[in-house]
Motif scaffolding. Structure first.
Motif, PDB file in Angstrom:
ATOM      1  N   MET A   1       0.849  -1.205   0.000  1.00 21.10           N
ATOM      2  CA  MET A   1       0.000   0.000   0.000  1.00 21.10           C
ATOM      3  C   MET A   1       0.879   1.247   0.000  1.00 21.10           C
ATOM      4  O   MET A   1       1.821   1.365   0.769  1.00 21.10           O
ATOM      5  CB  MET A   1      -0.912   0.000   1.235  1.00 21.10           C
ATOM      6  CG  MET A   1      -1.849   1.193   1.327  1.00 21.10           C
ATOM      7  SD  MET A   1      -2.954   1.043   2.765  1.00 21.10           S
ATOM      8  CE  MET A   1      -3.799   2.605   2.658  1.00 21.10           C
ATOM      9  N   GLY A   2       0.602   2.215  -0.902  1.00 12.50           N
ATOM     10  CA  GLY A   2       1.409   3.424  -0.996  1.00 12.50           C
ATOM     11  C   GLY A   2       1.131   4.376   0.152  1.00 12.50           C
ATOM     12  O   GLY A   2       0.193   4.205   0.930  1.00 12.50           O
ATOM     13  N   LYS A   3       1.953   5.394   0.225  1.00 12.79           N
ATOM     14  CA  LYS A   3       1.810   6.408   1.281  1.00 12.79           C
ATOM     15  C   LYS A   3       0.519   7.195   1.089  1.00 12.79           C
ATOM     16  O   LYS A   3       0.185   7.598  -0.019  1.00 12.79           O
ATOM     17  CB  LYS A   3       3.018   7.354   1.241  1.00 12.79           C
ATOM     18  CG  LYS A   3       2.993   8.412   2.322  1.00 12.79           C
ATOM     19  CD  LYS A   3       4.270   9.224   2.288  1.00 12.79           C
ATOM     20  CE  LYS A   3       4.203  10.394   3.273  1.00 12.79           C
ATOM     21  NZ  LYS A   3       4.056   9.933   4.645  1.00 12.79           N
ATOM     22  N   LEU A   4      -0.208   7.400   2.162  1.00 16.85           N
ATOM     23  CA  LEU A   4      -1.474   8.124   2.106  1.00 16.85           C
ATOM     24  C   LEU A   4      -1.235   9.611   1.877  1.00 16.85           C
ATOM     25  O   LEU A   4      -0.228  10.175   2.307  1.00 16.85           O
ATOM     26  CB  LEU A   4      -2.256   7.914   3.401  1.00 16.85           C
ATOM     27  CG  LEU A   4      -2.762   6.483   3.644  1.00 16.85           C
ATOM     28  CD1 LEU A   4      -3.261   6.351   5.072  1.00 16.85           C
ATOM     29  CD2 LEU A   4      -3.861   6.132   2.657  1.00 16.85           C
ATOM     30  N   ASP A   5      -2.202  10.255   1.210  1.00 17.24           N
ATOM     31  CA  ASP A   5      -2.108  11.686   0.931  1.00 17.24           C
ATOM     32  C   ASP A   5      -2.762  12.498   2.042  1.00 17.24           C
ATOM     33  O   ASP A   5      -3.665  12.034   2.735  1.00 17.24           O
ATOM     34  CB  ASP A   5      -2.802  12.013  -0.397  1.00 17.24           C
ATOM     35  CG  ASP A   5      -2.085  11.430  -1.590  1.00 17.24           C
ATOM     36  OD1 ASP A   5      -0.843  11.345  -1.530  1.00 17.24           O
ATOM     37  OD2 ASP A   5      -2.771  11.055  -2.563  1.00 17.24           O
ATOM     38  N   ILE A   6      -2.294  13.731   2.178  1.00 20.49           N
ATOM     39  CA  ILE A   6      -2.953  14.695   3.079  1.00 20.49           C
ATOM     40  C   ILE A   6      -3.938  15.471   2.212  1.00 20.49           C
ATOM     41  O   ILE A   6      -3.625  16.538   1.686  1.00 20.49           O
ATOM     42  CB  ILE A   6      -1.923  15.634   3.735  1.00 20.49           C
ATOM     43  CG1 ILE A   6      -0.843  14.830   4.453  1.00 20.49           C
ATOM     44  CG2 ILE A   6      -2.611  16.599   4.703  1.00 20.49           C
ATOM     45  CD1 ILE A   6       0.316  15.666   4.952  1.00 20.49           C
ATOM     46  N   ASN A   7      -5.147  14.925   2.034  1.00 18.96           N
ATOM     47  CA  ASN A   7      -6.095  15.603   1.151  1.00 18.96           C
ATOM     48  C   ASN A   7      -7.042  16.510   1.933  1.00 18.96           C
ATOM     49  O   ASN A   7      -7.110  16.480   3.163  1.00 18.96           O
ATOM     50  CB  ASN A   7      -6.867  14.584   0.298  1.00 18.96           C
ATOM     51  CG  ASN A   7      -7.705  13.628   1.137  1.00 18.96           C
ATOM     52  OD1 ASN A   7      -8.175  13.983   2.225  1.00 18.96           O
ATOM     53  ND2 ASN A   7      -7.912  12.409   0.644  1.00 18.96           N
ATOM     54  N   LEU A   8      -7.770  17.335   1.185  1.00 20.30           N
ATOM     55  CA  LEU A   8      -8.636  18.342   1.804  1.00 20.30           C
ATOM     56  C   LEU A   8      -9.789  17.713   2.578  1.00 20.30           C
ATOM     57  O   LEU A   8     -10.208  18.241   3.611  1.00 20.30           O
ATOM     58  CB  LEU A   8      -9.174  19.295   0.735  1.00 20.30           C
ATOM     59  CG  LEU A   8      -8.151  20.192   0.051  1.00 20.30           C
ATOM     60  CD1 LEU A   8      -8.811  20.992  -1.056  1.00 20.30           C
ATOM     61  CD2 LEU A   8      -7.485  21.128   1.057  1.00 20.30           C
ATOM     62  N   GLU A   9     -10.310  16.593   2.102  1.00 19.98           N
ATOM     63  CA  GLU A   9     -11.425  15.938   2.796  1.00 19.98           C
ATOM     64  C   GLU A   9     -11.006  15.502   4.193  1.00 19.98           C
ATOM     65  O   GLU A   9     -11.723  15.739   5.168  1.00 19.98           O
ATOM     66  CB  GLU A   9     -11.900  14.736   1.988  1.00 19.98           C
ATOM     67  CG  GLU A   9     -13.119  14.032   2.593  1.00 19.98           C
ATOM     68  CD  GLU A   9     -13.553  12.833   1.782  1.00 19.98           C
ATOM     69  OE1 GLU A   9     -14.749  12.498   1.823  1.00 19.98           O
ATOM     70  OE2 GLU A   9     -12.694  12.223   1.120  1.00 19.98           O
ATOM     71  N   ARG A  10      -9.832  14.888   4.306  1.00 21.55           N
ATOM     72  CA  ARG A  10      -9.343  14.470   5.619  1.00 21.55           C
ATOM     73  C   ARG A  10      -9.035  15.673   6.497  1.00 21.55           C
ATOM     74  O   ARG A  10      -9.278  15.655   7.708  1.00 21.55           O
ATOM     75  CB  ARG A  10      -8.101  13.589   5.442  1.00 21.55           C
ATOM     76  CG  ARG A  10      -8.398  12.253   4.783  1.00 21.55           C
ATOM     77  CD  ARG A  10      -7.142  11.541   4.320  1.00 21.55           C
ATOM     78  NE  ARG A  10      -7.468  10.327   3.572  1.00 21.55           N
ATOM     79  CZ  ARG A  10      -6.679   9.782   2.657  1.00 21.55           C
ATOM     80  NH1 ARG A  10      -5.514  10.346   2.361  1.00 21.55           N
ATOM     81  NH2 ARG A  10      -7.041   8.674   2.026  1.00 21.55           N
ATOM     82  N   MET A  11      -8.506  16.715   5.869  1.00 26.82           N
ATOM     83  CA  MET A  11      -8.180  17.919   6.626  1.00 26.82           C
ATOM     84  C   MET A  11      -9.447  18.574   7.174  1.00 26.82           C
ATOM     85  O   MET A  11      -9.495  19.011   8.328  1.00 26.82           O
ATOM     86  CB  MET A  11      -7.411  18.897   5.730  1.00 26.82           C
ATOM     87  CG  MET A  11      -6.841  20.092   6.465  1.00 26.82           C
ATOM     88  SD  MET A  11      -5.915  21.198   5.358  1.00 26.82           S
ATOM     89  CE  MET A  11      -4.445  20.197   5.072  1.00 26.82           C
ATOM     90  N   ARG A  12     -10.505  18.647   6.357  1.00 28.09           N
ATOM     91  CA  ARG A  12     -11.769  19.243   6.815  1.00 28.09           C
ATOM     92  C   ARG A  12     -12.359  18.433   7.975  1.00 28.09           C
ATOM     93  O   ARG A  12     -12.883  19.004   8.945  1.00 28.09           O
ATOM     94  CB  ARG A  12     -12.777  19.302   5.663  1.00 28.09           C
ATOM     95  CG  ARG A  12     -12.457  20.352   4.608  1.00 28.09           C
ATOM     96  CD  ARG A  12     -13.634  20.532   3.661  1.00 28.09           C
ATOM     97  NE  ARG A  12     -13.293  21.453   2.580  1.00 28.09           N
ATOM     98  CZ  ARG A  12     -12.889  21.073   1.373  1.00 28.09           C
ATOM     99  NH1 ARG A  12     -12.785  19.778   1.085  1.00 28.09           N
ATOM    100  NH2 ARG A  12     -12.600  21.971   0.453  1.00 28.09           N
ATOM    101  N   THR A  13     -12.319  17.131   7.867  1.00 28.16           N
ATOM    102  CA  THR A  13     -12.831  16.285   8.941  1.00 28.16           C
ATOM    103  C   THR A  13     -12.055  16.541  10.227  1.00 28.16           C
ATOM    104  O   THR A  13     -12.652  16.702  11.309  1.00 28.16           O
ATOM    105  CB  THR A  13     -12.715  14.800   8.561  1.00 28.16           C
ATOM    106  OG1 THR A  13     -13.460  14.555   7.369  1.00 28.16           O
ATOM    107  CG2 THR A  13     -13.244  13.913   9.680  1.00 28.16           C
TER     108      THR A  13
END
Length: 320
Positions: A1-13
């Motif tokens: 499994m690759g490295k997870l991204d810091i995306n906006l959806e996770r940031m908003r949550t």
């Protein structure tokens, strides 16, 4: 499994959980299951390689790393929203959701109609209106702006004075027919009073006479209520006399169902203010509602234009 991204959806949550301190209300707010919120947080922490939150059975708190990341995340999300609006132009300015809080009786009787008119002008803007007399934490509850009556305590909210709410002493003709009409301030203490339990100092009436003399009259009664609409019903039912905002009873005065007492003696008016989360003031749709309400609010009976100027804006106020 690759490295997870810091995306906006996770940031908003993450930002909403940090502000609410609990996963359940955030899940309800987002319209997802709590497991989805938990997954977003876990994936964000894995992407960063640090723990952002400390979880207990009752509350979620920020770690030191979480506090730093929260502050930066709020700024990033605000910039993303503003950048998106600029790219989309005026179309995006009149779309999206605004979360608003308002003093309960004032909201029911008058502000709801202003919101209707605002949405008729901007049909793509959704308004979530919360009616409460509690001084809520705007940021923690995810609220963009609030209308509040009364003095405000210090905070970092943007403060916009809207006007002064005129107050009157009123009673029903039926009550006065039985108990008599007071002719002097001193006589008020012998009457049955309708008092607000959530208003400090409601056991005293402060009046200013025609010559500028100040009166402080003990004020009692068997009924105390914590909602303006309940006080309105009590006055109508002849349960007693008491102070009321003109906007609360103006229609009843015009219809002769209530009468003004001691018209030469004035009750101090109460300030009406708008509190705005500073970061939300740059959002176009929020600014549209702020300006609309500031322009329309003084058309409400008994709301006089603020002497400090309705256009004034500064940091002040309370948490809601």
């Amino acid at each position: 499994m690759g490295k997870l991204d810091i995306n906006l959806e996770r940031m908003r949550t993450f930002v909403r959980v940090a502000e609410r301190g609990n996963l359940s209300p955030v899940a309800r707010e987002m319209g997802v299951g709590q497991s989805t919120v938990t997954r977003h947080l876990k994936e964000l922490e894995e992407a960063l390689g640090v723990a952002l939150l400390s979880r207990t059975t009752r509350r979620v708190t920020l770690t030191d790393e979480g506090r730093s990341f929260y502050s930066n995340s709020v700024q990033i999300l605000r910039l993303v929203e503003q950048a998106s609006e600029e790219v989309r132009g005026t179309r995006s300015a009149s779309a999206g959701t605004i979360r608003m809080s308002c003093t309960a009786a004032f909201g029911v009787m008058h502000v709801t109609r202003l919101i209707f008119a605002f949405q008729d002008r901007y049909p793509d803007i959704q308004v979530d209106l919360s009616l409460t007399d509690e001084r809520i934490d705007l940021v923690g509850e995810g609220v963009d702006l609030a209308l509040r009556l009364g003095p405000l305590t210090d905070s970092s909210m943007k403060f916009r004075p809207l006007g002064l709410s005129q107050r009157l002493l009123v009673a029903a003709p039926e009550y006065l027919a039985v108990h008599g009409e007071p002719k002097l301030p001193e006589e008020l203490s012998r009457h049955e009073g309708i008092r607000m339990s959530n208003l400090a100092g409601s056991d005293m009436l402060a009046l200013v006479g025609p010559g500028g003399d100040a009166y402080s009259i003990p004020f009692g009664g068997r009924l105390r209520v914590d909602h303006g609409l309940a006080a309105r019903e009590a006055f109508l039912a002849g349960r007693g006399l008491g102070p009321a905002h003109r906007w609360l009873v103006d229609d009843l005065l015009s219809a002769g169902r209530l009468e003004i007492l001691l018209p030469d003696y004035l009750l101090p008016p109460m300030p009406l203010s708008m509190l705005i989360v500073p970061e939300r003031l740059g959002v176009a749709r929020v600014r549209l509602l702020v300006d609309f309400l500031a322009k329309q609010i003084t058309a409400i009976p008994g709301i006089e234009k603020s002497r400090t100027g309705a256009r004034a804006e500064r940091s002040h106020g309370d948490n809601g």
